[in-house]
Design an enzyme around this catalytic site. Structure first.
Site, PDB file in Angstrom:
ATOM      1  CB  CYS A  94      -0.901  -0.216   1.415  1.00 32.51           C
ATOM      2  SG  CYS A  94      -2.410   1.238   0.880  1.00 32.51           S
ATOM      3  NE  ARG A 128      -9.168   5.237   3.705  1.00 31.03           N
ATOM      4  CZ  ARG A 128      -8.166   5.882   3.437  1.00 31.03           C
ATOM      5  NH1 ARG A 128      -7.873   7.058   3.262  1.00 31.03           N
ATOM      6  NH2 ARG A 128      -6.924   5.043   3.323  1.00 31.03           N
ATOM      7  CG  HIS A 194      -2.821  -3.000   4.492  1.00 31.50           C
ATOM      8  ND1 HIS A 194      -1.458  -2.511   5.130  1.00 31.50           N
ATOM      9  CD2 HIS A 194      -3.302  -2.079   3.925  1.00 31.50           C
ATOM     10  CE1 HIS A 194      -1.366  -1.308   4.615  1.00 31.50           C
ATOM     11  NE2 HIS A 194      -2.556  -1.060   3.996  1.00 31.50           N
TER      12      HIS A 194
HETATM   13  N1  GLN Z   1      -2.164   6.747   2.484  1.00 34.16           N
HETATM   14  C1  GLN Z   1      -2.422   5.828   1.373  1.00 34.16           C
HETATM   15  C2  GLN Z   1      -3.768   5.789   0.719  1.00 34.16           C
HETATM   16  O1  GLN Z   1      -4.854   6.031   1.391  1.00 34.16           O
HETATM   17  C3  GLN Z   1      -1.891   4.624   1.653  1.00 34.16           C
HETATM   18  C4  GLN Z   1      -2.656   3.836   2.760  1.00 34.16           C
HETATM   19  C5  GLN Z   1      -2.431   2.594   3.009  1.00 34.16           C
HETATM   20  O2  GLN Z   1      -1.099   2.359   3.210  1.00 34.16           O
HETATM   21  N2  GLN Z   1      -3.285   1.707   3.722  1.00 34.16           N
HETATM   22  O3  GLN Z   1      -3.980   5.654  -0.236  1.00 34.16           O
END
Ligand code: GLN
Length: 241
Positions: A94, A128, A194
């Site tokens: 990520c 998101r 993740h």
């Molecule tokens: N901040 C980045 C995004 O929201 C990465 C997030 C993350 O590593 N889960 O895309």
């Protein structure tokens, strides 16, 4: 045999149990009688990656990604690129995956200039992309089905010559549009997953370990393990999807 593993930025990039990937790699090596030496390299640590066979970088929030920029551009960016060119194995998740690309523009307009080791860029969106998901690895990464957990605002787009790590079967992946997930370049494995990703996807873990071992020793084999518990966890996520 031994692998030197660098855990880069464990102090700022470590979401949703990402460090479990390093624990998983170490255990799966040790169960085969292979030593694993783990070095945690945080902000301000020496930049040289010369001693390492494998580098792990986890994910982080937009804030942490901005915090590490100064540290990244004091020569660590060149070290990472050189290590990638030299075939060092990388698993990046990520925020750590986005960091290997050229830049990340957050949804509120902040630009993070990253290192451009991989031909990709990332644009933040207000919505998101969150949830358990699964994807099928490309043949060059073993071809198995991987389950993971994604939570990102960034939508990543790959340059035309860059191979994705896999194809999304359920969920969003790189951008929720083109069906790609992650990126695969030389011995670099970049993913949005993740969870951590490796404990419940043992074939992928062994594939990455073998890349590192073969680069170091020319040839390597990993004896089979009893992965009953790992596959039960894998199946549990598949049924939820
Ligand atoms: N901040 C980045 C995004 O929201 C990465 C997030 C993350 O590593 N889960 O895309």
């Amino acid at each position: 045999m031994e692998l030197n593993i660098c855990h880069l930025y464990p102090d700022v990039l470590n979401l949703y149990g990402d460090r479990g990937n390093v624990m998983c790699m170490r255990k799966r090596l040790e169960w085969r009688g292979i030593d694993a030496k783990i070095t945690r390299m945080g902000l301000g640590s020496p930049v040289s990656l010369a001693p390492y066979d494998l580098v792990f970088i986890g994910g982080g929030q937009d804030f942490e990604q901005q915090v590490l920029l100064d540290d990244l551009h004091r020569g660590r960016d060149r070290e990472i690129k050189a290590a990638i060119d030299d075939g060092v194995a990388f698993l990046t998740v990520c925020g750590g995956y986005q960091m290997l690309g050229s830049y990340y523009e957050t949804y509120d307009g902040k630009r993070c200039d990253f290192i451009g080791a991989l031909d990709l860029y990332t644009l933040g969106a207000k919505k998101r992309m969150i949830g358990n998901y699964k994807f099928k690895l490309g043949e060059s990464s073993g071809g198995s089905v991987v389950v993971g957990f994604e939570n990102h605002s960034g939508r990543t787009f790959l340059g035309s010559g860059l191979e994705p790590l896999g194809r999304v079967l359920s969920g969003y992946g790189n951008n929720g549009e083109d069906g790609t997930e992650g990126a695969r370049y030389k011995n670099v494995f970049g993913t949005y997953s993740h969870g951590p990703i490796l404990p419940k996807n043992p074939e992928l873990c062994d594939h990455i370990l073998l890349c590192a071992l073969k680069r170091k020793y020319g040839t390597a084999e990993l004896a089979p393990l009893d992965d009953g518990a790992e596959y039960a966890a894998h199946e549990e996520i598949c049924t939820r999807l």
